[in-house]
Design an enzyme around this catalytic site. Structure first.
Site, short mmCIF file in Angstrom:
data_model
loop_
_atom_site.label_atom_id
_atom_site.label_comp_id
_atom_site.label_asym_id
_atom_site.label_seq_id
_atom_site.Cartn_x
_atom_site.Cartn_y
_atom_site.Cartn_z
CB THR A 255 -0.89 0.00 1.27
OG1 THR A 255 -1.44 1.30 1.47
CG2 THR A 255 -0.11 -0.35 2.52
CE1 TYR B 211 -3.70 -2.23 5.55
CE2 TYR B 211 -3.19 -0.03 4.75
CZ TYR B 211 -3.53 -1.35 4.51
OH TYR B 211 -3.69 -1.78 3.22
#
Ligand code: NAD
Length: 335
Positions: free
Chosen positions: A125, A149
């Site tokens: 990501t 995350y």
């Protein structure tokens, strides 16, 4: 399990293949004639989203189960989508994120080594870059995630690189920018509750599922003051995984590649596109900035284009919002 007579057919394990992105990849891999095993615990995925292959319901961190699955025969590649993806939740419950995203990836890598898997494709990501302040973010820019995350995904990237250095395993790590949209045929899309992604939130507001939506800050140093992001259509992203597989099959070296179109739209531009697609002038209010939102996040994508020999035209924002809206309508009608 679906099989194919195509000589190019490969046997592939897809973790998280019942989820939003994984299900689009499973569909395209199936259409390309590959033999698939999908491993998903259905925590956020949907059984009916698995349009090809055999679904094994289980946890990607279960080493014994991984041995059973990977022990069925030689797998040409593993594509690893399974994970937890909600940034605010990762701040509240970091252990869940390190366990599911990092710990379970370690278990999967161990199983890949035990069973001689030689190709590994991983969903990473743009969150690994943190508060990027460059106009365009390239793969060599500093990695400084600002939430659990992003950190949990970056740790997985590091583990993959270390394992690949020690074993005959090659990898492609794709760093996705802002994924949106849905399958053209309307069967697949993002369906989890509590949407936080801008395009979904805007579509839900257009459909009356929310009374209004909020722009988080309009005082950024951007032309209209709202944050700019690089929105990519999920079907293009799915195609990138098939390209990554071909790249590794051609003998391509391990690579970390941004996947974005290299163009950005502001929050206001996205909202205008959803208003136009829906014909609804829904209520939008302006709130305060959220912590940890860089003003602009756009992918430098020269590396993926070169690796895959790709033009990467990029789907228009209009097409992305139309497909997202059609999917959200369908979810509402079938709820
Ligand atoms: N959606 C985005 O905008 C985005 C952006 C960047 C990166 N990613 C990455 O892409 C991947 C897929 O994301 P998504 O948007 O499709 O999310 P998703 O929640 O729709 O899909 C994740 C899938 O993994 C499954 N899963 C979760 N934990 C599991 C476990 N322990 N064992 C087996 N299955 C498990 C879920 O049931 C679900 O089907 C994730 O790794 C995420 O970090 C997503």
């Amino acid at each position: 399990m679906k099989t194919s007579s195509s000589s190019a057919s490969k046997r592939i394990l897809v973790t998280g293949g019942a989820g939003y992105i994984g299900s689009h990849v499973v569909k395209q891999l199936g259409e390309a004639g590959h033999a698939l095993t999908v491993l998903d615990n259905l925590s956020t995925g949907r059984r009916e989203a698995v349009l090809s292959g055999e679904l094994v319901v289980g946890n990607v961190g279960d080493a014994a189960m991984l041995d059973t699955v990977l022990g069925q025969g030689k797998f040409d590649a593993v594509m690893h989508f399974a994970g937890s993806i909600v940034v605010p939740e990762s701040v509240i419950d970091p252990i869940k994120y390190y366990a599911n995203n990092t710990g379970n990836t370690l278990q999967l890598l161990g199983a890949c080594v035990r069973h001689g898997v030689e190709r590994f494709i991983f969903s990473s990501t743009a969150a690994v870059y943190g508060m990027a302040d460059q106009a365009m973010v390239s793969e060599d820019d500093p990695l400084a995630p600002i939430n659990p995350y992003g950190a949990s995904k970056l740790m997985s990237e590091r583990m993959i690189a270390d394992v690949a250095a020690a074993h005959p395993l090659k990898y492609v790590i794709l760093r996705y920018f802002n994924v949106a949209g849905a399958e053209a045929e309307g069967r697949l899309g993002q369906s989890g509750a509590g949407a936080t992604h801008l395009i979904r939130v805007a579509c839900q507001t257009a459909l009356g599922m929310r009374p209004e939506m909020t722009i988080f800050g309009d005082d950024y140093a951007t032309p209209d003051g709202t944050c700019i992001r690089d929105y990519i259509h999920v079907e293009d992203l799915a195609r990138a995984h098939l390209e990554a597989l071909s790249y590794l099959q051609r003998g391509g070296d391990s690579a970390v590649l941004n996947f974005g179109y290299g163009r950005g739209y502001s929050v206001r531009e996205v909202i205008a596109a959803v208003k136009q697609a829906s014909g609804v002038d829904f209520a939008v209010r302006t709130g305060k900035r959220r912590a940890g939102d860089p003003a602009q996040l756009i992918a430098a994508n020269a590396r993926i284009k070169a690796a895959f020999g790709w033009q990467l035209r990029g789907t228009s924002l209009d097409e992305i919002t139309h497909s997202a809206l059609a999917w959200e309508k369908r979810l509402l009608e079938t709820a």
